[in-house]
Design a protein around this motif. Structure first.
Motif, PDB file in Angstrom:
ATOM      1  N   GLY A   1     -19.465 -87.384 -20.183  1.00 40.09           N
ATOM      2  CA  GLY A   1     -19.013 -87.431 -21.312  1.00 40.09           C
ATOM      3  C   GLY A   1     -19.046 -85.900 -21.992  1.00 40.09           C
ATOM      4  O   GLY A   1     -18.787 -85.931 -23.136  1.00 40.09           O
ATOM      5  N   LEU A   2     -18.945 -85.161 -21.190  1.00 41.26           N
ATOM      6  CA  LEU A   2     -18.877 -83.689 -21.774  1.00 41.26           C
ATOM      7  C   LEU A   2     -17.706 -83.219 -21.816  1.00 41.26           C
ATOM      8  O   LEU A   2     -17.287 -82.203 -22.489  1.00 41.26           O
ATOM      9  CB  LEU A   2     -19.753 -82.649 -20.839  1.00 41.26           C
ATOM     10  N   GLN A   3     -16.204 -83.819 -21.321  1.00 44.92           N
ATOM     11  CA  GLN A   3     -14.990 -83.141 -21.465  1.00 44.92           C
ATOM     12  C   GLN A   3     -14.119 -84.475 -21.869  1.00 44.92           C
ATOM     13  O   GLN A   3     -14.466 -85.726 -21.410  1.00 44.92           O
ATOM     14  CB  GLN A   3     -14.807 -82.566 -20.185  1.00 44.92           C
ATOM     15  N   GLN A   4     -12.907 -84.311 -21.941  1.00 45.11           N
ATOM     16  CA  GLN A   4     -12.175 -85.373 -22.429  1.00 45.11           C
ATOM     17  C   GLN A   4     -11.559 -86.053 -21.144  1.00 45.11           C
ATOM     18  O   GLN A   4     -11.379 -87.241 -21.423  1.00 45.11           O
ATOM     19  CB  GLN A   4     -10.710 -84.886 -23.104  1.00 45.11           C
ATOM     20  N   ALA A   5     -11.596 -85.516 -19.866  1.00 46.34           N
ATOM     21  CA  ALA A   5     -11.153 -86.093 -18.782  1.00 46.34           C
ATOM     22  C   ALA A   5     -12.365 -86.945 -18.060  1.00 46.34           C
ATOM     23  O   ALA A   5     -12.059 -87.593 -17.111  1.00 46.34           O
ATOM     24  CB  ALA A   5     -10.669 -85.085 -17.739  1.00 46.34           C
ATOM     25  N   ALA A   6     -13.470 -87.145 -18.723  1.00 44.47           N
ATOM     26  CA  ALA A   6     -14.637 -87.918 -18.140  1.00 44.47           C
ATOM     27  C   ALA A   6     -14.060 -89.243 -17.841  1.00 44.47           C
ATOM     28  O   ALA A   6     -14.520 -89.976 -16.876  1.00 44.47           O
ATOM     29  CB  ALA A   6     -15.690 -87.790 -19.020  1.00 44.47           C
ATOM     30  N   GLU A   7     -13.531 -90.016 -18.823  1.00 44.66           N
ATOM     31  CA  GLU A   7     -13.246 -91.346 -18.630  1.00 44.66           C
ATOM     32  C   GLU A   7     -12.076 -91.542 -17.513  1.00 44.66           C
ATOM     33  O   GLU A   7     -11.965 -92.503 -16.559  1.00 44.66           O
ATOM     34  CB  GLU A   7     -12.427 -91.944 -19.902  1.00 44.66           C
ATOM     35  N   ASP A   8     -11.221 -90.383 -17.238  1.00 44.14           N
ATOM     36  CA  ASP A   8     -10.242 -90.470 -16.028  1.00 44.14           C
ATOM     37  C   ASP A   8     -10.931 -90.507 -15.043  1.00 44.14           C
ATOM     38  O   ASP A   8     -10.625 -91.149 -13.844  1.00 44.14           O
ATOM     39  CB  ASP A   8      -9.236 -89.494 -16.461  1.00 44.14           C
ATOM     40  N   PHE A   9     -11.924 -89.676 -14.784  1.00 46.96           N
ATOM     41  CA  PHE A   9     -12.860 -89.532 -13.706  1.00 46.96           C
ATOM     42  C   PHE A   9     -13.505 -90.701 -13.283  1.00 46.96           C
ATOM     43  O   PHE A   9     -13.458 -91.177 -12.040  1.00 46.96           O
ATOM     44  CB  PHE A   9     -14.075 -88.370 -13.827  1.00 46.96           C
ATOM     45  N   GLU A  10     -13.976 -91.338 -14.225  1.00 48.37           N
ATOM     46  CA  GLU A  10     -14.387 -92.727 -13.826  1.00 48.37           C
ATOM     47  C   GLU A  10     -13.548 -93.987 -13.470  1.00 48.37           C
ATOM     48  O   GLU A  10     -13.848 -94.367 -12.458  1.00 48.37           O
ATOM     49  CB  GLU A  10     -15.132 -93.120 -15.326  1.00 48.37           C
ATOM     50  N   ARG A  11     -12.452 -93.899 -14.028  1.00 48.99           N
ATOM     51  CA  ARG A  11     -11.210 -94.878 -13.693  1.00 48.99           C
ATOM     52  C   ARG A  11     -11.093 -94.500 -12.197  1.00 48.99           C
ATOM     53  O   ARG A  11     -10.577 -95.289 -11.283  1.00 48.99           O
ATOM     54  CB  ARG A  11     -10.083 -94.580 -14.597  1.00 48.99           C
ATOM     55  N   HIS A  12     -10.690 -93.159 -11.951  1.00 49.64           N
ATOM     56  CA  HIS A  12     -10.224 -92.840 -10.777  1.00 49.64           C
ATOM     57  C   HIS A  12     -11.280 -93.249  -9.394  1.00 49.64           C
ATOM     58  O   HIS A  12     -10.977 -93.733  -8.316  1.00 49.64           O
ATOM     59  CB  HIS A  12     -10.146 -91.214 -10.528  1.00 49.64           C
ATOM     60  N   CYS A  13     -12.476 -92.845  -9.912  1.00 49.11           N
ATOM     61  CA  CYS A  13     -13.653 -93.280  -8.816  1.00 49.11           C
ATOM     62  C   CYS A  13     -13.900 -94.773  -8.777  1.00 49.11           C
ATOM     63  O   CYS A  13     -13.815 -95.350  -7.687  1.00 49.11           O
ATOM     64  CB  CYS A  13     -14.974 -92.888  -9.314  1.00 49.11           C
ATOM     65  N   ALA A  14     -13.295 -95.543  -9.771  1.00 44.55           N
ATOM     66  CA  ALA A  14     -13.477 -97.074  -9.633  1.00 44.55           C
ATOM     67  C   ALA A  14     -12.360 -97.606  -8.788  1.00 44.55           C
ATOM     68  O   ALA A  14     -12.241 -98.390  -7.893  1.00 44.55           O
ATOM     69  CB  ALA A  14     -13.257 -97.723 -11.172  1.00 44.55           C
ATOM     70  N   LYS A  15     -10.949 -97.048  -8.818  1.00 43.12           N
ATOM     71  CA  LYS A  15      -9.847 -97.308  -8.102  1.00 43.12           C
ATOM     72  C   LYS A  15     -10.283 -97.144  -6.503  1.00 43.12           C
ATOM     73  O   LYS A  15      -9.794 -97.687  -5.716  1.00 43.12           O
ATOM     74  CB  LYS A  15      -8.618 -96.468  -8.622  1.00 43.12           C
ATOM     75  N   ALA A  16     -10.887 -95.780  -6.330  1.00 41.37           N
ATOM     76  CA  ALA A  16     -11.204 -95.286  -4.935  1.00 41.37           C
ATOM     77  C   ALA A  16     -12.061 -96.464  -4.225  1.00 41.37           C
ATOM     78  O   ALA A  16     -11.947 -96.918  -3.174  1.00 41.37           O
ATOM     79  CB  ALA A  16     -11.512 -93.915  -4.908  1.00 41.37           C
ATOM     80  N   CYS A  17     -13.190 -96.942  -5.024  1.00 39.23           N
ATOM     81  CA  CYS A  17     -14.189 -97.496  -4.545  1.00 39.23           C
ATOM     82  C   CYS A  17     -13.572 -99.018  -4.385  1.00 39.23           C
ATOM     83  O   CYS A  17     -14.104 -99.857  -3.239  1.00 39.23           O
ATOM     84  CB  CYS A  17     -15.202 -97.655  -5.539  1.00 39.23           C
ATOM     85  N   GLU A  18     -12.789 -99.540  -5.242  1.00 42.25           N
ATOM     86  CA  GLU A  18     -12.176-100.702  -5.097  1.00 42.25           C
ATOM     87  C   GLU A  18     -11.308-100.793  -3.840  1.00 42.25           C
ATOM     88  O   GLU A  18     -11.440-101.910  -3.122  1.00 42.25           O
ATOM     89  CB  GLU A  18     -11.354-101.255  -6.359  1.00 42.25           C
ATOM     90  N   ARG A  19     -10.632 -99.879  -3.616  1.00 43.84           N
ATOM     91  CA  ARG A  19      -9.824 -99.814  -2.409  1.00 43.84           C
ATOM     92  C   ARG A  19     -10.690 -99.762  -1.018  1.00 43.84           C
ATOM     93  O   ARG A  19     -10.283-100.184  -0.238  1.00 43.84           O
ATOM     94  CB  ARG A  19      -8.928 -98.453  -2.528  1.00 43.84           C
ATOM     95  N   TRP A  20     -11.580 -99.174  -0.951  1.00 43.21           N
ATOM     96  CA  TRP A  20     -12.461 -98.930   0.070  1.00 43.21           C
ATOM     97  C   TRP A  20     -13.618-100.057   0.114  1.00 43.21           C
ATOM     98  O   TRP A  20     -14.366-100.151   0.999  1.00 43.21           O
ATOM     99  CB  TRP A  20     -13.268 -97.589   0.302  1.00 43.21           C
ATOM    100  N   ARG A  21     -13.465-101.022  -0.897  1.00 43.16           N
ATOM    101  CA  ARG A  21     -14.562-102.196  -0.875  1.00 43.16           C
ATOM    102  C   ARG A  21     -16.035-101.342  -1.071  1.00 43.16           C
ATOM    103  O   ARG A  21     -16.885-101.987  -0.197  1.00 43.16           O
ATOM    104  CB  ARG A  21     -14.244-103.026   0.213  1.00 43.16           C
TER     105      ARG A  21
END
Length: 313
Positions: free
Chosen positions: A51-71
């Motif tokens: 939560g130290l930079q504005q892009a932190a939530e974008d990082f989390e969403r990106h990780c969630a999409k990748a993990c969903e794709r790879w199950r």
């Protein structure tokens, strides 16, 4: 999959299931993708949102999409990485990250946590330590395996150049997110990465291998010093006693005191603090000589015939 990357991953032999520290950047993206293919159904992604930079939530969403794709199961921890006045923000974030990763691994019954640092990160760590006048622990750079907060952490790719990881990602058509702070030259590590390392590569093409060898030599020497310190401390019944310390050389006193502070109290003395402490030990020629010195985040003080450490309150 790249045979070298898989071989390095296999060699670390973690107990399954295993976690991967997943920021969404190129290095952790490659590590998670290869680990998930190599150990299907046995890999969990661990993401720490500082939560130290504005892009932190974008990082989390990106990780969630990748993990969903790879199950791959994704576990997220929102960490408090704010630093106190006078403390290093990088150090505070690193401590918060390890606490969070360990908590996630423990909560999900994971055998270890894999970290994606590679050979270039190792070089940067060594140069950063040298720039700060570090001793052997700093010159040893990053260990391939270590425990923190009761959890085993593994770095399988410390001998792998970062360019190999990015080449594999490109060959697979995988897109990683780029942390904008990686180009911020206000941080010493980034100045080393963008200014010093390219000059090293031009002058010494084998710098990764030679620096890694130097780090291993430093780590071996530090292991030996830790063994000597443990023996010296055991000879003093587990506590640094004034008489026992005074019977040792000054260098050996410093070695056992640093070991005692680190192992027993998770405290680290600066060079100036250690020099002053050794001077005070040398002056303890009477029972009435008092010792109370700030060391790390607390105080070392004399209690009868020994030294004790207590945290600041």
């Amino acid at each position: 999959m790249n045979d070298r990357l898989v071989a390095a991953l296999t060699a670390c032999a973690p107990r399954l299931p295993v976690g991967v520290a997943f920021s969404g950047g190129a290095d952790s993206m490659a590590l998670l993708a290869i680990a998930a293919r190599h150990w299907p159904g046995q890999v969990h992604a661990l993401h720490v949102n500082h939560g130290l930079q504005q892009a932190a939530e974008d990082f989390e969403r990106h990780c969630a999409k990748a993990c969903e794709r790879w199950r791959v199961p994704l576990h997220v921890e929102h960490a408090n990485a704010r630093h106190a006045p006078g403390d290093s923000p990088e150090e505070a974030a690193r401590h918060a990250r390890y606490r969070s990763l360990a908590a996630l691994a423990t909560a999900n019954g994971l055998g270890a946590v894999l970290l994606a640092q590679h050979a270039d990160d190792q070089v940067e760590t060594l140069l950063l330590a040298l720039s700060r006048g570090a001793g052997l622990p700093g010159m040893a750079a990053m260990p391939a395996r270590f425990e923190r907060h009761g959890v085993l952490f593994l770095r399988p790719w410390l001998d792998v150049p970062g360019v190999d990881l990015r080449a594999w990602l490109a060959s697979e058509g995988l897109r990683a997110i780029e942390d904008p702070t990686n180009n911020d030259i206000r941080y010493t590590r980034n100045r080393i990465r963008h200014g010093v390392v390219p000059a090293l590569a031009a002058a010494f093409p084998q710098y990764r291998e030679t620096f890694a060898r130097s780090a291993r030599h430093a780590a071996q020497a530090q292991e030996l010093l830790a063994e000597v310190a443990a023996q010296d401390l055991a000879a003093m019944q587990g506590e640094p006693r004034i008489g026992g310390l005074q019977a040792l050389s000054r260098a050996r006193q410093a070695n056992v005191l640093r070991h005692w502070l680190a192992i027993r109290h998770a405290a680290r003395a600066s060079t100036a603090q250690m020099d002053e402490l050794l001077d005070q030990v040398a002056c303890c020629t009477t029972r009435g000589h008092d010792v109370r010195l700030r060391v790390g985040d607390g105080f070392v003080q004399r209690q009868d015939d020994r030294l004790a450490w207590s945290p600041s309150v």
